[in-house]
Design a protein around this motif. Structure first.
Motif, mmCIF file in Angstrom:
data_model
loop_
_atom_site.group_PDB
_atom_site.id
_atom_site.type_symbol
_atom_site.label_atom_id
_atom_site.label_comp_id
_atom_site.label_asym_id
_atom_site.label_seq_id
_atom_site.Cartn_x
_atom_site.Cartn_y
_atom_site.Cartn_z
ATOM 1 N N VAL A 239 0.848 -1.193 0.000
ATOM 2 C CA VAL A 239 0.000 0.000 0.000
ATOM 3 C C VAL A 239 0.880 1.238 0.000
ATOM 4 C CG1 VAL A 239 -1.665 1.378 1.309
ATOM 5 C CG2 VAL A 239 -1.916 -1.105 1.207
ATOM 6 N N PHE A 240 0.600 2.135 -0.934
ATOM 7 C CA PHE A 240 1.224 3.451 -0.946
ATOM 8 C C PHE A 240 0.189 4.426 -0.387
ATOM 9 C CE2 PHE A 240 1.900 7.375 -3.733
ATOM 10 C CZ PHE A 240 2.730 7.995 -2.797
ATOM 11 N N ALA A 241 0.418 4.896 0.845
ATOM 12 C CA ALA A 241 -0.494 5.838 1.493
ATOM 13 C C ALA A 241 -0.015 7.263 1.224
ATOM 14 C CB ALA A 241 -0.556 5.578 2.996
ATOM 15 N N ALA A 242 -0.939 8.148 0.878
ATOM 16 C CA ALA A 242 -0.580 9.517 0.487
ATOM 17 C C ALA A 242 -0.133 10.384 1.658
ATOM 18 C CB ALA A 242 -1.742 10.180 -0.237
ATOM 19 N N SER A 243 -0.297 9.899 2.889
ATOM 20 C CA SER A 243 0.207 10.621 4.065
ATOM 21 C C SER A 243 0.432 9.623 5.186
ATOM 22 C CB SER A 243 -0.778 11.707 4.517
ATOM 23 O OG SER A 243 -1.893 11.137 5.176
ATOM 24 N N ASP A 244 1.259 10.000 6.145
ATOM 25 C CA ASP A 244 1.488 9.124 7.294
ATOM 26 C C ASP A 244 0.216 8.928 8.100
ATOM 27 O OD1 ASP A 244 4.096 9.013 6.510
ATOM 28 O OD2 ASP A 244 4.906 10.173 8.182
ATOM 29 N N ILE A 270 3.952 9.036 3.371
ATOM 30 C CA ILE A 270 4.663 10.271 3.001
ATOM 31 C C ILE A 270 4.480 11.275 4.132
ATOM 32 C CG2 ILE A 270 4.613 12.314 1.511
ATOM 33 C CD1 ILE A 270 4.232 10.684 -0.859
ATOM 34 N N ASN A 271 5.540 11.934 4.525
ATOM 35 C CA ASN A 271 5.605 13.045 5.489
ATOM 36 C C ASN A 271 6.735 12.842 6.489
ATOM 37 O OD1 ASN A 271 3.487 14.398 4.356
ATOM 38 N ND2 ASN A 271 2.015 13.939 5.963
ATOM 39 N N ASP A 272 6.857 11.611 7.040
ATOM 40 C CA ASP A 272 7.789 11.343 8.128
ATOM 41 C C ASP A 272 7.400 12.170 9.349
ATOM 42 O OD1 ASP A 272 9.894 10.180 9.477
ATOM 43 O OD2 ASP A 272 11.385 11.620 8.758
ATOM 44 N N SER A 273 6.143 12.040 9.751
ATOM 45 C CA SER A 273 5.655 12.746 10.939
ATOM 46 C C SER A 273 6.297 12.150 12.188
ATOM 47 C CB SER A 273 4.133 12.644 11.036
ATOM 48 O OG SER A 273 3.723 11.295 11.132
ATOM 49 N N GLU A 274 6.201 12.858 13.288
ATOM 50 C CA GLU A 274 6.869 12.444 14.521
ATOM 51 C C GLU A 274 6.459 11.041 14.956
ATOM 52 O OE1 GLU A 274 7.578 14.014 19.116
ATOM 53 O OE2 GLU A 274 6.342 15.163 17.723
ATOM 54 N N MET A 275 5.187 10.692 14.775
ATOM 55 C CA MET A 275 4.692 9.399 15.242
ATOM 56 C C MET A 275 5.136 8.231 14.364
ATOM 57 S SD MET A 275 3.231 9.645 18.075
ATOM 58 C CE MET A 275 2.607 7.968 18.072
ATOM 59 N N ARG A 277 7.932 7.039 13.758
ATOM 60 C CA ARG A 277 8.971 6.219 14.399
ATOM 61 C C ARG A 277 8.392 5.279 15.453
ATOM 62 N NH1 ARG A 277 12.719 10.184 17.183
ATOM 63 N NH2 ARG A 277 10.787 11.393 17.314
ATOM 64 N N PHE A 278 7.181 5.622 15.922
ATOM 65 C CA PHE A 278 6.614 4.889 17.063
ATOM 66 C C PHE A 278 5.408 4.035 16.703
ATOM 67 C CE2 PHE A 278 8.435 8.948 18.579
ATOM 68 C CZ PHE A 278 9.479 8.434 19.349
ATOM 69 N N SER A 279 5.032 4.009 15.424
ATOM 70 C CA SER A 279 3.923 3.145 15.020
ATOM 71 C C SER A 279 4.385 1.693 15.115
ATOM 72 C CB SER A 279 3.478 3.481 13.589
ATOM 73 O OG SER A 279 4.530 3.271 12.667
ATOM 74 N N GLU A 280 3.444 0.764 15.015
ATOM 75 C CA GLU A 280 3.773 -0.662 15.131
ATOM 76 C C GLU A 280 3.317 -1.393 13.877
ATOM 77 O OE1 GLU A 280 5.385 -3.963 16.198
ATOM 78 O OE2 GLU A 280 5.620 -2.180 17.452
ATOM 79 N N PRO A 281 4.252 -1.789 13.000
ATOM 80 C CA PRO A 281 5.701 -1.528 13.073
ATOM 81 C C PRO A 281 6.021 -0.086 12.696
ATOM 82 C CG PRO A 281 5.183 -2.611 11.018
ATOM 83 C CD PRO A 281 3.888 -2.571 11.796
ATOM 84 N N ALA A 282 7.269 0.336 12.957
ATOM 85 C CA ALA A 282 7.699 1.694 12.605
ATOM 86 C C ALA A 282 7.532 1.894 11.104
ATOM 87 C CB ALA A 282 9.149 1.908 13.014
#
Length: 333
Positions: A239-244, A270-275, A277-282
């Motif tokens: 899946v290519f999501a248009a935003s984090d 896309i974005n590399d928002s702060e969260m 790094r902390f999603s599961e999985p990152a």
């Protein structure tokens, strides 16, 4: 005399946050503990708020097309505004903020030295804003008019790199999950990410049938769209999501349907928002330099006024891939 930067260092927050707390900005979302700490440090350092003739001579306005609540739900525009405010604080520039939904926003942004418009505005609004302030730049919005200065993220190239990355991992059944945006409520905005997805899949002779979903740029919408996609039974491996924000909802839906990321389905945002790094999985994502876009926007408006630059500028900032844990090789599918 103590400065906002000194208070920020001692309180462990950004200068922009200190400024907004000391100015009682009701739209700022911070804990009460943080507010108390900032005021305590300011008192300890004997900080005195500048008034009257001490105010900066240069005044920049920030006009936002979305509400404060929407800004808190997705930090994309929040980071752009923080970039603007941090630049202004470092350069002793006064900031005036307004939302397009404010009944008196035209009055608020009048008599300014420069104006930064964040988001999507209609052609009519764009022309009107140029009559209100001479030095205007629109960020995160492409405008065809040669009279308008714009600063945007190159989402076309970012989408192409993200899709090429997935293809390099062996994925062929790649879904697109995006959002729709409208200027003035009815004027649909052509999304460069979707356009590049369709172009990429066509050039590589890959099917998109049943693999395109569009809703809103939010986690809840991403969750709902991915649920519909999985329930449709259409085969996919990535899946290519248009935003984090959308991608977080996708991750939740995939997990609830009993699939694993990235073993069964890879997800890239896309974005590399702060969260991210902390999603599961990152989350693997394309880093969008949104904070820097805000800083560049403020710098450009300042230069336009100080140097009397009348030639409009159109510039784009590039994204780059941040590999984490949500994408893997497509094996045997």
């Amino acid at each position: 005399m103590a400065t906002i930067r000194q208070i920020a260092q001692m309180a462990g927050v950004s200068p922009a946050t200190v400024s907004r707390i000391l100015n009682n900005d009701s739209t700022l979302s911070v804990t009460e503990e943080t507010r108390i700490r900032v005021f305590a440090v300011a008192e300890e350092l004997h900080y005195t708020k500048k008034t009257g003739t001490d105010k900066a001579a240069f005044r920049i306005g920030i006009l936002q097309w979305f509400s404060a609540e929407e800004e808190q739900r997705d930090d994309y525009y929040l980071r752009a505004r923080q970039g603007i405010e941090d630049y202004c604080i470092r350069n002793s520039i006064s900031i005036v903020r307004a939302y397009r939904s404010d009944a008196n926003y035209r009055e608020v942004i009048s008599a300014l030295d420069g104006l930064i418009c964040i988001g999507k505005f209609s052609v009519k609004e764009t022309r009107e804003l140029l009559t209100i302030c001479k030095n205007v730049i629109f960020i995160d919005m492409s405008v065809d008019s040669k009279e308008v200065s714009t600063l945007t993220i190159d989402f076309k190239a970012a989408a192409r790199e993200a899709l090429q990355y997935l293809k390099g991992l062996g994925h062929r059944r790649i879904a697109y999950i995006g959002g729709r945006e409208f200027a003035s409520g009815t004027d649909a905005i052509l999304d460069a990410r979707k356009k590049e997805y369709l172009s990429f899949m066509n050039k590589n002779r890959l099917s998109t049938e049943g693999l395109v979903m569009e809703g809103q740029f939010s986690t809840s919408s991403g969750y709902e769209m991915m649920n519909r996609l999985l329930e449709s039974g259409v085969p996919l491996t990535a899946v290519f999501a248009a935003s984090d924000a959308i991608a977080y909802g996708v991750l939740r839906a995939v997990k609830e349907h009993g699939f694993k990321v990235p073993e069964d389905i890879s997800v890239i945002g896309i974005n590399d928002s702060e969260m991210s790094r902390f999603s599961e999985p990152a989350l693997t994502t394309m880093h969008a330099p949104v904070y820097e876009m805000g800083q560049h926007g403020a710098n450009l408006v300042y230069a336009m006024s100080r140097l009397s630059i009348e030639t409009p500028l159109k510039a784009q900032l590039s994204c780059y891939l941040v590999e984490r844990e949500s994408c893997g090789k497509c094996i045997g599918k």
